[in-house]
Design a protein around this motif. Structure first.
Motif, short mmCIF file in Angstrom:
data_model
loop_
_atom_site.label_atom_id
_atom_site.label_comp_id
_atom_site.label_asym_id
_atom_site.label_seq_id
_atom_site.Cartn_x
_atom_site.Cartn_y
_atom_site.Cartn_z
N SER A 96 0.83 -1.22 0.00
CA SER A 96 0.00 0.00 0.00
C SER A 96 0.85 1.26 0.00
CB SER A 96 -0.97 0.00 1.18
OG SER A 96 -0.27 -0.05 2.40
N GLY A 97 2.07 1.17 0.55
CA GLY A 97 2.96 2.33 0.54
C GLY A 97 3.26 2.79 -0.87
N SER A 98 3.29 1.84 -1.82
CA SER A 98 3.63 2.24 -3.19
C SER A 98 2.51 3.09 -3.80
CB SER A 98 3.94 1.01 -4.06
OG SER A 98 2.77 0.28 -4.24
N ILE A 99 1.29 2.94 -3.29
CA ILE A 99 0.19 3.78 -3.79
C ILE A 99 0.41 5.23 -3.34
CG2 ILE A 99 -2.30 4.18 -3.67
CD1 ILE A 99 -2.69 1.16 -3.48
N VAL A 119 -7.58 12.28 0.92
CA VAL A 119 -6.71 11.45 0.07
C VAL A 119 -6.90 9.98 0.47
CG1 VAL A 119 -4.27 10.80 -0.28
CG2 VAL A 119 -4.97 13.21 -0.46
N ARG A 120 -6.90 9.73 1.77
CA ARG A 120 -7.02 8.34 2.24
C ARG A 120 -8.38 7.76 1.82
NH1 ARG A 120 -2.56 7.39 5.21
NH2 ARG A 120 -3.24 5.25 5.48
N LYS A 121 -9.41 8.62 1.85
CA LYS A 121 -10.74 8.15 1.47
C LYS A 121 -10.75 7.73 -0.01
CE LYS A 121 -15.45 9.60 2.17
NZ LYS A 121 -16.29 10.78 2.21
N LYS A 148 -9.23 1.54 -3.91
CA LYS A 148 -8.13 1.00 -4.74
C LYS A 148 -7.44 -0.13 -3.98
CE LYS A 148 -6.39 5.10 -7.24
NZ LYS A 148 -7.10 5.08 -8.49
N GLN A 149 -7.28 0.06 -2.64
CA GLN A 149 -6.59 -0.94 -1.83
C GLN A 149 -7.49 -2.15 -1.58
OE1 GLN A 149 -4.13 1.18 1.41
NE2 GLN A 149 -5.52 2.75 0.65
N LYS A 150 -8.76 -1.90 -1.30
CA LYS A 150 -9.69 -3.01 -1.05
C LYS A 150 -9.82 -3.93 -2.27
CE LYS A 150 -12.67 -0.76 2.40
NZ LYS A 150 -12.88 -1.65 3.53
N ASP A 182 0.60 -5.02 3.04
CA ASP A 182 1.53 -4.34 3.94
C ASP A 182 1.35 -2.83 3.92
OD1 ASP A 182 3.96 -2.69 3.34
OD2 ASP A 182 4.61 -4.33 2.06
N GLY A 183 1.50 -2.21 5.09
CA GLY A 183 1.32 -0.76 5.17
C GLY A 183 1.36 -0.24 6.59
N ARG A 184 0.48 0.75 6.87
CA ARG A 184 0.42 1.35 8.19
C ARG A 184 -0.93 1.11 8.86
NH1 ARG A 184 4.40 2.01 5.87
NH2 ARG A 184 6.12 3.47 6.14
N ASP A 185 -2.00 1.04 8.00
CA ASP A 185 -3.36 0.93 8.54
C ASP A 185 -4.10 -0.25 7.92
OD1 ASP A 185 -3.48 1.90 5.94
OD2 ASP A 185 -5.17 3.22 6.34
N MET A 186 -3.36 -1.26 7.51
CA MET A 186 -4.01 -2.41 6.87
C MET A 186 -4.92 -3.15 7.87
SD MET A 186 -2.95 -2.42 3.70
CE MET A 186 -3.22 -0.68 3.91
N GLY A 187 -4.39 -3.38 9.07
CA GLY A 187 -5.15 -4.12 10.07
C GLY A 187 -6.12 -3.27 10.88
N GLU A 189 1.62 10.22 14.45
CA GLU A 189 0.91 11.31 15.13
C GLU A 189 -0.26 11.87 14.33
OE1 GLU A 189 4.01 14.05 16.21
OE2 GLU A 189 4.76 12.71 17.80
N ARG A 190 -0.41 11.43 13.07
CA ARG A 190 -1.51 12.01 12.29
C ARG A 190 -2.85 11.53 12.86
NH1 ARG A 190 0.05 8.25 7.27
NH2 ARG A 190 -1.06 6.39 7.94
N LYS A 191 -3.91 12.34 12.57
CA LYS A 191 -5.23 12.05 13.17
C LYS A 191 -5.92 10.88 12.45
CE LYS A 191 -6.48 16.20 15.57
NZ LYS A 191 -5.48 17.19 15.13
O1 C5P Z 1 5.61 1.71 3.31
P1 C5P Z 1 6.25 2.89 2.64
O2 C5P Z 1 7.51 3.36 3.29
O3 C5P Z 1 6.44 2.66 1.18
O4 C5P Z 1 5.18 4.06 2.77
C1 C5P Z 1 5.46 5.38 2.40
C2 C5P Z 1 4.55 6.31 3.19
O5 C5P Z 1 3.20 6.11 2.76
C3 C5P Z 1 4.53 6.07 4.69
O6 C5P Z 1 5.54 6.78 5.38
C4 C5P Z 1 3.13 6.53 5.09
O7 C5P Z 1 3.10 7.90 5.33
C5 C5P Z 1 2.30 6.26 3.86
N1 C5P Z 1 1.49 5.06 4.03
C6 C5P Z 1 0.30 5.20 4.70
N2 C5P Z 1 -0.53 4.14 4.83
C7 C5P Z 1 -0.20 2.95 4.33
C8 C5P Z 1 1.03 2.78 3.66
C9 C5P Z 1 1.86 3.87 3.54
O8 C5P Z 1 -0.02 6.27 5.20
N3 C5P Z 1 -1.05 1.94 4.44
#
Ligand code: C5P
Length: 219
Positions: free
Chosen positions: A34-37, A106-108, A113-115, A126-131, A184-186
Motif C-alpha cells: 500500500s505504501g507504493s500507492i 486522500v485516504r478516502k 483501490k486498496q480493497k 503491507d502498510g500502516r493501517d491495513m489491520g 501522530e496524524r489524526k
Molecule cells: O511503506 P512505505 O515506506 O512505502 O510508505 C510510504 C509512506 O506512505 C509512509 O511513510 C506513510 O506515510 C504512507 N502510508 C500510509 N498508509 C499505508 C502505507 C503507507 O499512510 N497503508
C-alpha cells in the motif's frame, strides 16, 4: 465467502515489504504494497508541481491516478502507463508520500483501490493501517517493528543495493521523522491493531521473521 487477508503493518524499514512478498509467494496469495500507492501519488504531485499544502488539489491528483501493478520478483508500478518503479524507493518520495498520506480526503479516495486487491485465493497487505482500517476484518494481523537504528541500517542497505545514493545517519533521521508524522496524524495513524501479533525483528533474520509469520497462518 470472505477472502482471507493477512495484514503486516509497521514503521518504515521494519522489513514489511520483504516479509510480505515472501509470505505471499509461499502461500500463493496476492500482495498489496500500500505504501507504493502513496509513493505513486507523491510522484504524481511532484511531477505536476501541485502545492503539497493544498489538500483538495492533492486529492484531485489521487482521483485521477491510473495505477497498474505487476508483481513478479520485483514490483513494477505504472502511473498513467509510465513505469515509475525506479523512482518509488527513494527517501525523498517516502517523505512526500507521508505528507500527502496525512490528508483524510486522500485516504478516502485511495481506500477502494486498496480493497480491490482482495482477490482469491487470498491477500497479504503491507502498510500502516491495513489491520486497523483497510482490512479491519483481516484473519491474521501482524505488527512488525525493529529498533530505529536497525531499520535505518536495513533501509540504507536496501537503497545501496538498488544503486541509490544514501547516507546512513541521514536515512535514520529521515525515517524517524516520517514515522513520527505517520504515528501522530489524526487519520489512520500508525498503531498496532488491538488483535495484532506484535513482532520485533531487531534480532531476527529475515527468514526467521518469514517463518514466524507463516506459522501464524497455519494456527
Ligand atoms: O511503506 P512505505 O515506506 O512505502 O510508505 C510510504 C509512506 O506512505 C509512509 O511513510 C506513510 O506515510 C504512507 N502510508 C500510509 N498508509 C499505508 C502505507 C503507507 O499512510 N497503508
Amino acid at each position: 465467502m470472505t477472502i482471507p487477508v493477512l495484514t503486516i503493518d509497521g514503521p518504515s524499514g521494519a522489513g514489511k515489504g520483504t516479509v510480505s512478498r515472501a509470505v505471499a509467494k509461499k502461500l500463493g496469495w496476492h500482495y498489496l504494497d500500500s505504501g507504493s500507492i502513496y509513493r505513486s501519488l507523491a510522484i504524481s504531485v511532484l511531477d505536476q508541481q501541485i502545492d503539497l499544502m493544498d489538500e483538495s488539489a492533492v486529492t484531485q491528483v489521487a482521483k485521477n491516478m491510473q495505477l497498474a501493478f505487476e508483481c513478479n520478483d520485483e514490483l513494477v508500478v505504472k502511473l498513467q502507463g509510465v513505469d515509475i518503479s525506479a523512482r518509488l524507493p527513494t527517501e525523498e518520495t517516502g517523505a512526500v508520500a507521508s505528507k500527502v498520506a496525512a490528508y483524510p480526503a486522500v485516504r478516502k479516495v485511495l481506500l477502494q483501490k486498496q480493497k480491490d486487491f482482495r482477490q482469491l485465493p487470498g491477500l497479504v497487505a503491507d502498510g500502516r493501517d491495513m489491520g486497523t482500517v483497510v482490512f479491519a476484518d483481516a484473519d491474521i494481523k501482524v505488527f512488525l517493528t525493529a529498533s530505529a537504528q536497525e531499520r535505518g541500517e536495513r533501509r540504507f542497505k536496501q537503497l545501496k543495493e538498488k544503486g541509490i545514493d544514501a547516507n546512513l545517519g541521514k536515512i535514520t533521521a529521515e525515517i524517524e521523522l516520517r514515522d513520527r508524522r505517520d504515528s501522530e496524524r489524526k487519520t489512520a495513524p500508525l498503531i498496532p491493531a488491538e488483535d495484532a501479533f506484535y513482532l520485533d525483528s531487531s534480532d531476527l533474520t529475515i527468514d526467521e521473521v518469514i517463518n514466524q509469520v507463516i506459522t501464524l497462518t497455519v494456527m
